[in-house]
Design a protein around this motif. Sequence first.
Motif, short mmCIF file in Angstrom:
data_model
loop_
_atom_site.label_atom_id
_atom_site.label_comp_id
_atom_site.label_asym_id
_atom_site.label_seq_id
_atom_site.Cartn_x
_atom_site.Cartn_y
_atom_site.Cartn_z
N UNK A 185 1.14 -0.90 0.06
CA UNK A 185 -0.25 0.38 -0.25
C UNK A 185 0.38 1.08 0.20
N UNK A 186 2.24 1.22 0.94
CA UNK A 186 2.63 2.36 0.54
C UNK A 186 2.87 3.39 2.10
N UNK A 187 2.07 3.03 3.01
CA UNK A 187 1.46 2.97 4.81
C UNK A 187 1.40 4.65 4.13
N UNK A 230 -4.19 7.13 -1.44
CA UNK A 230 -5.40 6.09 -1.81
C UNK A 230 -4.56 6.14 -2.86
N UNK A 231 -3.90 6.60 -3.42
CA UNK A 231 -3.46 5.67 -5.02
C UNK A 231 -1.69 5.00 -4.08
N UNK A 232 -1.99 3.65 -4.87
CA UNK A 232 -0.55 2.89 -4.52
C UNK A 232 0.83 3.74 -4.21
N UNK A 233 0.91 2.82 -3.27
CA UNK A 233 2.79 3.83 -3.81
C UNK A 233 3.14 3.94 -5.33
N UNK A 292 12.81 -3.68 -19.26
CA UNK A 292 12.75 -4.44 -20.90
C UNK A 292 13.95 -3.91 -21.62
N UNK A 293 14.84 -2.73 -21.56
CA UNK A 293 15.72 -2.30 -21.53
C UNK A 293 17.26 -2.83 -21.58
N UNK A 294 16.95 -3.39 -20.05
CA UNK A 294 18.16 -5.09 -19.88
C UNK A 294 18.07 -5.73 -20.15
N UNK A 295 17.03 -5.83 -20.89
CA UNK A 295 16.58 -7.54 -22.10
C UNK A 295 16.12 -7.91 -21.32
N UNK A 296 15.22 -7.75 -20.70
CA UNK A 296 13.95 -8.58 -19.66
C UNK A 296 13.02 -9.25 -20.63
N UNK A 297 12.96 -10.07 -21.09
CA UNK A 297 11.72 -10.04 -21.76
C UNK A 297 10.63 -10.91 -21.26
N UNK A 298 10.34 -11.36 -20.06
CA UNK A 298 9.11 -11.51 -19.65
C UNK A 298 9.76 -10.57 -17.99
N UNK A 299 8.64 -9.76 -17.73
CA UNK A 299 8.45 -9.08 -16.67
C UNK A 299 6.93 -9.32 -15.85
N UNK A 300 6.76 -9.59 -14.97
CA UNK A 300 5.75 -9.67 -13.86
C UNK A 300 6.03 -8.95 -12.82
N UNK A 301 4.37 -8.06 -13.22
CA UNK A 301 4.67 -7.22 -12.06
C UNK A 301 3.51 -8.04 -10.79
N UNK A 302 4.27 -8.02 -9.74
CA UNK A 302 3.11 -8.50 -8.83
C UNK A 302 2.39 -7.25 -8.71
N UNK A 303 0.75 -7.26 -7.89
CA UNK A 303 0.22 -6.26 -7.34
C UNK A 303 -0.99 -6.70 -6.68
N UNK A 304 -1.54 -6.30 -5.92
CA UNK A 304 -1.94 -6.22 -4.82
C UNK A 304 -3.33 -4.68 -4.50
N UNK A 305 -2.79 -4.25 -3.03
CA UNK A 305 -3.22 -2.63 -2.93
C UNK A 305 -3.23 -1.73 -4.45
N UNK A 306 -4.96 -1.82 -4.50
CA UNK A 306 -5.23 -0.87 -5.68
C UNK A 306 -4.48 -1.95 -7.01
N UNK A 307 -4.93 -3.09 -7.23
CA UNK A 307 -4.45 -3.81 -8.26
C UNK A 307 -5.52 -3.20 -10.05
N UNK A 308 -6.32 -2.68 -9.18
CA UNK A 308 -6.94 -2.73 -10.94
C UNK A 308 -6.22 -0.73 -11.32
N UNK A 309 -6.27 -0.05 -10.41
CA UNK A 309 -5.48 0.59 -11.36
C UNK A 309 -3.96 0.51 -12.00
N UNK A 310 -3.24 -0.25 -11.28
CA UNK A 310 -1.44 -0.29 -11.50
C UNK A 310 -1.42 -1.40 -12.87
N UNK A 311 -2.98 -2.08 -12.94
CA UNK A 311 -2.75 -3.10 -14.01
C UNK A 311 -3.88 -2.05 -15.02
N UNK A 312 -4.59 -1.11 -15.05
CA UNK A 312 -4.64 -0.56 -16.08
C UNK A 312 -3.51 0.65 -16.50
N UNK A 313 -2.88 0.78 -15.70
CA UNK A 313 -1.73 1.59 -16.08
C UNK A 313 -1.01 1.07 -16.62
N UNK A 314 -0.77 -0.20 -16.19
CA UNK A 314 1.01 -0.69 -17.38
C UNK A 314 0.04 -1.57 -18.10
#
Length: 475
Positions: A25-27, A32-35, A54-76
Amino acid sequence: MIDSIISIVEAYEPMRNAIVLAAGKGTRMHSDVPKVLHEVCGVPMVELIVNTLKQAGAERVVTVTGFGHEMVESRLEGQCEFALQEPQLGTGHAVMQAKQLEGESGITVVVNGDVPCIRQETFEKLFLSCEEADMVVLTVKLEDPKAYGRIVREKDGSVQKIVEYKDCSEEEKTIKEINTGIYAFKNELLFTHGKEIKNDNAQQEYYITDLVELFKQAGHVVQAVEIEDPFEVQGVNDNVELAKANATMRKRINESWMRKGVTMVNPDATYIGPYVTFGKDVVLHPNVYLYGKTSIKDGTTILPQSYLDNAIIGSRTIINASEITDSEVKDDCKIGPYTHFRNGCIVEDKNRVGNFVEFKNVHFGVDSRCAHLTYLGDSDVGSKVNIGCGVITVNYDGANKYHTTIKDGAFVGSNSNLIAPVTIGENAVVAAGSTATIDVPDGDMAISRVRQENKEGYGKFYLERNRKKKAESKK
Ligand code: UD1
Ligand code: CA
């Protein structure tokens, strides 16, 4: 022959993956916005990190979301994969939610979502170092190591363990070398030993940092890579640290563009996002904000108090105290002061627009004029058109928006209303003060206003009467 050698070399390079921990959450942000969505140079922290990976060559990047995950997912969306962590039981629990990477070979970098200033070169270094080790921890020495996890070294200098601040002995608190929250792992070993993490600590959380000891107990090689620049790995936990991260990133971006030839009158008051690009001989005055995919071509000057977001600006143009979003201004234009272009405007070459002019979704042809106090919306304007002072396209009826067309060479007199949908023909004139409700054919003149009547001597009579009244009331 050369092709086959290259493909053999590539085959030996381990696959690069990454996990970004962004569920907390980033208390301490008191928000109210995820940190991780708080912005550094106009871009959410987590997006900066995903891009750098990705610039450093990562082929798959997985972002672990939780608090406010809809907001983070829609942005990314479209930029990475996601894994949901619910509830949030600590960084060690978070990393294990990236289940789609379980069974992959190669190297996985794990990074906290709150270290926005990390550089591509540092991620590259981590991926490479982990080819020789099983786990690599990125560390840095800090004068004031605050509440960061401490790196405890063995007598021979190798890493023994990471101790969280809240679990530190008094002696451990004096250690200056800290865990940056950035690691690389042999992917298969990460998932094998991740399952062994326990939560028997001060915060009863699953700590990713316990993997140092778990790897060592299993006989794997753990290395620490120390970096010099503490600014690069500063974590953002509250708004004071967010401002510091902004300052670090701003300095980095501005210095890099000044070295490539951009002139900044005062770089401390110039705000440029990481995706902005410049041509040669661009001059930026103070209090200029350039964000999104803005690009500015050769010889253009941006004068103070301008805000550009996703703006494409041509060559030798001057923008003065104006706001331009999602729009394009081409070459040799003079825009402003106090001009607002938005929603897909295209302003062609050699135009003069401003003061106090707003365009929304307007195509404005070559060498036209709109120099004062005007609103044009949903309009096509030809070339060599003159729009007088105070012209309004009346494009909205309370429910729908309508289009206005003004053809080449037309002259729209001051203080006219063009009630859309309406077309003003080629070389047609709308007389000043008119309200045009029907199309004006090519070459015609539209006048729609009451004919003037002059009352002989009545002006003088009127003024004298009023002045007398005023004088009497003061007695
Ligand atoms: C963490 C490290 C600490 C290190 C510091 C560097 C641990 C246990 N400690 O501490 O050694 O010095 O980072 O900045 O890892 N997160 C989740 N799920 C959770 C908890 C956290 O995804 O259940 C994410 C957060 O969104 C954040 C990141 O992990 O982006 C770090 O979490 P935070 O709580 O800030 O860890 P620190 O206490 O700073
Ligand atoms: Ca943190």
